[in-house]
Design a protein around this motif. Structure first.
Motif, PDB file in Angstrom:
ATOM      1  N   GLY A 114       1.224  -1.136  -0.499  1.00 21.35           N
ATOM      2  CA  GLY A 114      -0.142   0.138   0.131  1.00 21.35           C
ATOM      3  C   GLY A 114       0.867   1.402  -0.077  1.00 21.35           C
ATOM      4  O   GLY A 114       0.508   2.469   0.431  1.00 21.35           O
ATOM      5  N   MET A 115       1.837   0.963   0.238  1.00 19.05           N
ATOM      6  CA  MET A 115       3.160   2.188   0.128  1.00 19.05           C
ATOM      7  C   MET A 115       3.651   2.541  -1.115  1.00 19.05           C
ATOM      8  O   MET A 115       4.704   3.858  -1.033  1.00 19.05           O
ATOM      9  CB  MET A 115       3.620   2.383   1.303  1.00 19.05           C
ATOM     10  N   TRP A 116       3.789   1.439  -2.268  1.00 17.89           N
ATOM     11  CA  TRP A 116       4.410   1.936  -3.031  1.00 17.89           C
ATOM     12  C   TRP A 116       4.193   3.106  -4.266  1.00 17.89           C
ATOM     13  O   TRP A 116       2.804   3.077  -4.322  1.00 17.89           O
ATOM     14  CB  TRP A 116       4.278   0.592  -4.629  1.00 17.89           C
ATOM     15  N   PRO A 117       6.042   4.262  -4.368  1.00 17.18           N
ATOM     16  CA  PRO A 117       5.158   5.080  -5.220  1.00 17.18           C
ATOM     17  C   PRO A 117       4.244   4.648  -6.675  1.00 17.18           C
ATOM     18  O   PRO A 117       4.764   3.608  -7.139  1.00 17.18           O
ATOM     19  CB  PRO A 117       6.606   5.271  -5.885  1.00 17.18           C
ATOM     20  N   PRO A 118       3.136   6.064  -7.104  1.00 14.07           N
ATOM     21  CA  PRO A 118       2.718   5.823  -7.811  1.00 14.07           C
ATOM     22  C   PRO A 118       3.358   5.508  -9.383  1.00 14.07           C
ATOM     23  O   PRO A 118       4.558   6.678  -9.505  1.00 14.07           O
ATOM     24  CB  PRO A 118       1.289   6.582  -7.843  1.00 14.07           C
ATOM     25  N   ALA A 119       2.653   5.288 -10.409  1.00 11.93           N
ATOM     26  CA  ALA A 119       2.761   5.735 -12.086  1.00 11.93           C
ATOM     27  C   ALA A 119       2.450   6.837 -11.961  1.00 11.93           C
ATOM     28  O   ALA A 119       1.851   7.066 -12.088  1.00 11.93           O
ATOM     29  CB  ALA A 119       3.253   3.759 -12.701  1.00 11.93           C
ATOM     30  N   ASN A 120       4.108   7.441 -12.580  1.00 16.91           N
ATOM     31  CA  ASN A 120       3.609   8.997 -12.735  1.00 16.91           C
ATOM     32  C   ASN A 120       4.501   9.328 -13.763  1.00 16.91           C
ATOM     33  O   ASN A 120       5.635   8.459 -13.925  1.00 16.91           O
ATOM     34  CB  ASN A 120       3.559  10.577 -11.898  1.00 16.91           C
ATOM     35  N   HIS A 121       4.247  10.158 -15.157  1.00 18.22           N
ATOM     36  CA  HIS A 121       4.830   9.924 -16.461  1.00 18.22           C
ATOM     37  C   HIS A 121       6.121  10.879 -16.140  1.00 18.22           C
ATOM     38  O   HIS A 121       7.563  10.494 -17.381  1.00 18.22           O
ATOM     39  CB  HIS A 121       4.038  10.382 -17.667  1.00 18.22           C
ATOM     40  N   SER A 122       6.390  11.717 -14.779  1.00 14.37           N
ATOM     41  CA  SER A 122       7.010  12.433 -14.498  1.00 14.37           C
ATOM     42  C   SER A 122       7.944  12.635 -12.960  1.00 14.37           C
ATOM     43  O   SER A 122       8.911  12.752 -13.006  1.00 14.37           O
ATOM     44  CB  SER A 122       6.689  14.392 -13.862  1.00 14.37           C
ATOM     45  N   GLY A 123       7.489  11.045 -12.692  1.00 11.82           N
ATOM     46  CA  GLY A 123       8.233  10.175 -11.492  1.00 11.82           C
ATOM     47  C   GLY A 123       9.405   8.774 -11.866  1.00 11.82           C
ATOM     48  O   GLY A 123       9.117   8.345 -12.880  1.00 11.82           O
ATOM     49  N   LYS A 124       9.997   8.936 -10.974  1.00 11.37           N
ATOM     50  CA  LYS A 124      10.950   7.373 -11.126  1.00 11.37           C
ATOM     51  C   LYS A 124      10.821   7.477  -9.804  1.00 11.37           C
ATOM     52  O   LYS A 124      11.103   7.558  -9.205  1.00 11.37           O
ATOM     53  CB  LYS A 124      12.222   8.079 -11.292  1.00 11.37           C
ATOM     54  N   VAL A 125      11.347   5.862  -9.387  1.00 11.67           N
ATOM     55  CA  VAL A 125      11.680   4.933  -8.293  1.00 11.67           C
ATOM     56  C   VAL A 125      12.794   3.834  -8.186  1.00 11.67           C
ATOM     57  O   VAL A 125      12.274   3.207  -9.220  1.00 11.67           O
ATOM     58  CB  VAL A 125       9.896   4.674  -8.120  1.00 11.67           C
ATOM     59  N   VAL A 126      12.886   3.640  -7.561  1.00 10.23           N
ATOM     60  CA  VAL A 126      14.091   2.995  -7.155  1.00 10.23           C
ATOM     61  C   VAL A 126      14.265   2.298  -5.919  1.00 10.23           C
ATOM     62  O   VAL A 126      14.448   2.908  -4.919  1.00 10.23           O
ATOM     63  CB  VAL A 126      15.756   3.938  -6.981  1.00 10.23           C
ATOM     64  N   VAL A 127      14.278   1.128  -5.936  1.00 17.67           N
ATOM     65  CA  VAL A 127      14.282   0.936  -4.473  1.00 17.67           C
ATOM     66  C   VAL A 127      15.732  -0.474  -4.216  1.00 17.67           C
ATOM     67  O   VAL A 127      16.015  -1.207  -5.011  1.00 17.67           O
ATOM     68  CB  VAL A 127      13.200  -0.307  -4.114  1.00 17.67           C
ATOM     69  N   THR A 128      16.553  -0.155  -3.019  1.00 15.20           N
ATOM     70  CA  THR A 128      17.172  -0.908  -2.689  1.00 15.20           C
ATOM     71  C   THR A 128      17.012  -2.473  -2.235  1.00 15.20           C
ATOM     72  O   THR A 128      16.344  -1.197  -0.858  1.00 15.20           O
ATOM     73  CB  THR A 128      18.781  -0.510  -2.617  1.00 15.20           C
ATOM     74  N   THR A 129      17.190  -3.630  -1.778  1.00 17.31           N
ATOM     75  CA  THR A 129      16.864  -4.068  -1.597  1.00 17.31           C
ATOM     76  C   THR A 129      17.299  -5.745  -1.115  1.00 17.31           C
ATOM     77  O   THR A 129      18.260  -5.519  -2.406  1.00 17.31           O
ATOM     78  CB  THR A 129      15.475  -4.550  -1.307  1.00 17.31           C
TER      79      THR A 129
END
Length: 791
Positions: free
Chosen positions: A212-227
């Protein structure tokens, strides 16, 4: 907060939480009890109410709630603490992958032109996932490609939610008292904004923390997760799991060279050190700090690292000396992952199973080793409950999900791989007594999965490698109460592959250890001497082998008694190699004496008796007693068919020996016809790749040529050569023999020049593989001289 209206005072207080009609916002109401008799609650209000407030008693009139406005952020905006770049940070191949491949559907999503995608960087602790994310984020920031750079340390759901809520307050000016509401406010803002943003969620401990906390898809946004996790839950729409590996050799060299730029005298031995540290960036950084503090060269550090009396922790900086703001040593970095894996279902198995992997080869081993009964029995003993193979397999999945091991079913026979430093840290934590238990379980498992023959060379090679690794790291535990069978299997496997010289070397080293640990008179030491003598003979040292057998026979008779069965085995080997060494008459005499003793001890139908009878007939044929040999073979064949059946390999081998004698006796055409019959049976029973099947096809070529058709013989030899190269490898003695046969029949077919060239090439390979003293070297030299003279 400002409230207008009349507020009635409290008596004693009771609190409830109520949602009132016509009221916007969250309202806390508190009742006013002036007297318990009669009790009454006055919670009343009039007018429009907006906002969050505490009601005290009775409020009359208009009520207005004013939340102080937070100052707007200045764009571009950075939130959270982005870790600094490490000293001597190296551009890596993974950086390019991260920069270009997401849009192509590859594993690098970081700088894709396709909008709204998420990259999940996964890998072993210490491979540099965070540093790659830092580098990517800072490059975008420096290039003015971001309006918002948000760095979130994602070690728990609480930290994620609180960081989201804080950022939402910064961006929207609204500070929600409930962090969950604030987090949702941020997600809504990210989904709708036109600002260019990058969210980095660093060091995610559990995929559930992002539910419930994944950043949303947005044409102006990027997400990086390290794990470090590899769970299936990390996969999803517009997400890519990117496996980050250790440094390449070139990257490791570049890092060490840059790190020691002002201390070049320490650089000696960098390649070996990088290899021994498994090219792990974190380990290289901490080792470099340790060396700089103590003015140690790479070679000197590597020598300490190779000393198994030292723990890895003792070779790393103390907490206050860690470089690049590291929070923990490389040894401590994995402790949490091990604890997490051990808590996953099936609980309590991850650590003991990781311990078994720690004594095997880091390059990989079959999953069947870790699910074999010796390992599941060890797990059963450690947990007090019955553990089955499927639970061990599930536990390997847990270790893979935490990146403590790598499981790849596409890598034949090397399905499970472990970083060598994870192994070192795991072994360091094991008490000596427990190490013995783990080592014996691993050795028993290797023996359990070892194939009965060498029809799968790749599997045998992997098992030999793992047995050698096991012996290297905890070999002392493989010698009590005696030599573990896995040590012997390595030599057997090399011998069966046709690598007699390597098998001889292995048994020579094993004998030295056996004498040291068990003593020269231990039964296992005597058995190793027997195996050593046999491989010496096969490697071409017949005289040395015979001398070793004779000395061994004297020692066994003294130690074990004249009637011990091992004496009969040595006598049989002595007779065989006497015959091979040029004394077939002496071999016949020894075999006849041995047969009498064997019949007395074992009876007429024992395999050992059949073997002696076979060799007796063979050497009779070699002294040109063809009739006696054929008569012996005929009686043996009848007994084998009666006891073992027509399709037994021993029966078919005996039939093949009869074919050979028939050809030598002057009937090559008849021998060729019989060989065709035998081949049909072997193809059906043994298959086309079995060594006996290929030997029969080689025999067919010989008698085909001797019957007057050398061209057809050369064609058949060429086909056998291709099959042996595929099934056995280019250096197997049988493959080399096929090359010799092909060269001979090419010459006999009229191609003397081609035969001479083939002999020259063959001789070079025989010298490399067999050594200069092998009998086949003499044969090849004579054949080379023959065909050179006819060119």
């Amino acid at each position: 907060m400002f409230v207008s209206g009349t507020v009635q005072p409290f008596g004693w207080l009771a609190s409830t939480r109520r949602r009132l009609d016509g009221v916007h916002g969250s309202i806390w109401t508190m009742g006013n009890h002036r007297d318990p008799d009669p009790p009454h609650v006055v919670n009343a209000m009039a007018g429009d109410v907006t906002g969050l407030f505490v009601q005290a008693g009775k409020i009359d009139g208009g009520v207005h709630y004013h939340q102080p406005a937070r100052p707007a952020v200045e764009w571009p905006y950075r939130a959270g603490v982005v870790p600094p770049r490490a000293a001597s940070y190296q551009e890596r191949a993974a950086s390019d992958l991260l920069a270009r491949a997401v849009g192509e559907g590859d594993a690098a999503i970081l700088t894709t032109d396709r909008p709204g995608r998420t990259s999940v960087m996964s890998g072993l602790g210490g491979v540099g996932k965070t540093q790659l994310a830092v580098d990517y984020a800072e490059q975008l920031w420096t290039a003015s490609e971001l309006d918002l750079l948000a760095w979130v340390t994602a070690i728990s759901r609480d930290t994620i939610v609180s960081s989201y809520a804080s950022l939402a307050a910064d961006l929207t000016g609204i500070e929600d008292p409930d962090p969950e509401q604030g987090a949702q406010r941020l997600l809504a803002w990210l989904a709708s904004t036109s600002k260019r943003w990058l969210m980095v969620l660093d060091n995610l401990r559990s995929p559930a923390d992002l539910r419930g906390m994944w950043p949303p898809a947005n044409h102006s946004g990027k997400v990086v997760v390290t794990t470090r996790r590899r769970d299936a839950a990390l996969h999803g729409h517009r997400r890519r799991l990117i496996e980050i590996d250790v440094f390449t050799d070139a990257e490791a060299m570049a890092y060490l060279t840059a790190r020691f730029a002002d201390h070049e005298h320490l650089l000696d031995g960098t390649a070996v050190l990088a290899r021994d540290l498994g090219y792990l960036p974190l380990a290289l950084a901490q080792a470099a700090a340790f060396m700089l503090d103590r003015n140690l060269t790479c070679t000197a550090y590597q020598a300490r690292l190779a000393d198994r009396r030292r723990t890895l922790t003792s070779l790393l900086p103390e907490a206050d000396g860690l470089p690049d703001e590291h929070q923990a040593t490389v040894a401590a970095t994995w402790s949490l992952s091990i604890e997490q894996a051990d808590a996953l279902e099936p609980a309590g198995l991850a650590r003991p199973l990781l311990e078994v992997t720690s004594v095997l080869a880091p390059g990989g081993f079959p999953i069947e080793v870790l699910t074999a009964p010796p390992v599941t029995d060890m797990l059963t003993a450690s947990t007090g409950r019955v553990i089955r193979a499927e639970e061990a397999r599930d536990t390997l999945g847990c270790l893979h999900r935490l990146s403590l091991i790598t499981m790849d079913p596409r890598t034949a026979h090397r399905t499970v791989q472990v970083h060598p430093l994870v192994q070192r840290v795991t072994r360091d934590a094991m008490p000596v007594r427990h190490t013995r238990t783990v080592a014996r379980a691993a050795a028993d498992a290797l023996v359990r999965v070892w194939p009965d023959n060498e029809r799968n060379p790749a599997l045998s090679e992997v098992l030999r490698t793992n047995a050698t690794a096991l012996n290297d790291v905890c070999g002392e535990h493989l010698w009590r109460p005696g030599a573990h069978l896995v040590l012997i299997y390595v030599g057997f496997s090399l011998d069966a592959r046709g690598w007699a010289a390597q098998a001889r070397d292995h048994f020579e080293e094993t004998l030295i250890t056996a004498v040291d640990r068990l003593g020269p008179d231990h039964p296992d030491t005597l058995d190793i001497r027997m195996n050593l003598a046999g491989t010496r003979a096969k490697a071409g040292d017949l005289a040395g082998a015979i001398a070793e057998y004779e000395a061994l026979l004297d020692d066994q008779q003294r130690l074990l008694g004249a009637g011990h069965v091992n004496n009969l085995i040595v006598r049989g080997n002595l007779a065989y190699w006497h015959g091979e060494y040029g004394n077939p008459s002496g071999a016949i005499a020894e075999y006849e004496s041995l047969r009498s003793d064997l019949l007395r001890v074992f009876g007429a139908e024992h395999p050992f008796v059949f073997s002696v009878r076979n060799n007796l007939a063979r050497f009779r044929g070699s002294v040109l007693d063809l009739n006696g040999a054929l008569a012996e073979y005929a009686m043996l064949l009848d007994d084998l068919i009666r006891v073992l059946g027509r399709d037994h390999p021993f029966t078919m081998t005996t039939f093949g020996n009869i074919i050979g004698l028939r050809g030598v006796g002057g009937d090559p055409a008849g021998a060729f016809t019989m060989a065709q019959m035998l081949l049909t049976s072997q193809l059906s029973v043994l298959g086309p790749d079995h060594p006996d099947t290929l030997a029969t096809r080689s025999t067919m070529a010989r008698w085909q040529g001797m019957a007057g058709d050398p061209v057809a013989a050369a064609t058949t030899c060429a086909q056998v050569l291709r099959e042996r190269q595929r099934a056995l490898g280019s250096d197997h003695p049988d493959t080399l023999m096929s090359r010799s046969n092909l060269a001979f029949w090419r010459g006999m077919a009229g191609d003397a020049a081609g035969a001479a060239t083939a002999c020259e090439e063959l001789l070079a390979d025989q010298l490399r593989v067999l050594g200069p003293n092998h009998p086949e070297i003499k044969n090849t030299r004579e054949m080379l001289t023959r065909w050179r003279s006819r060119r």
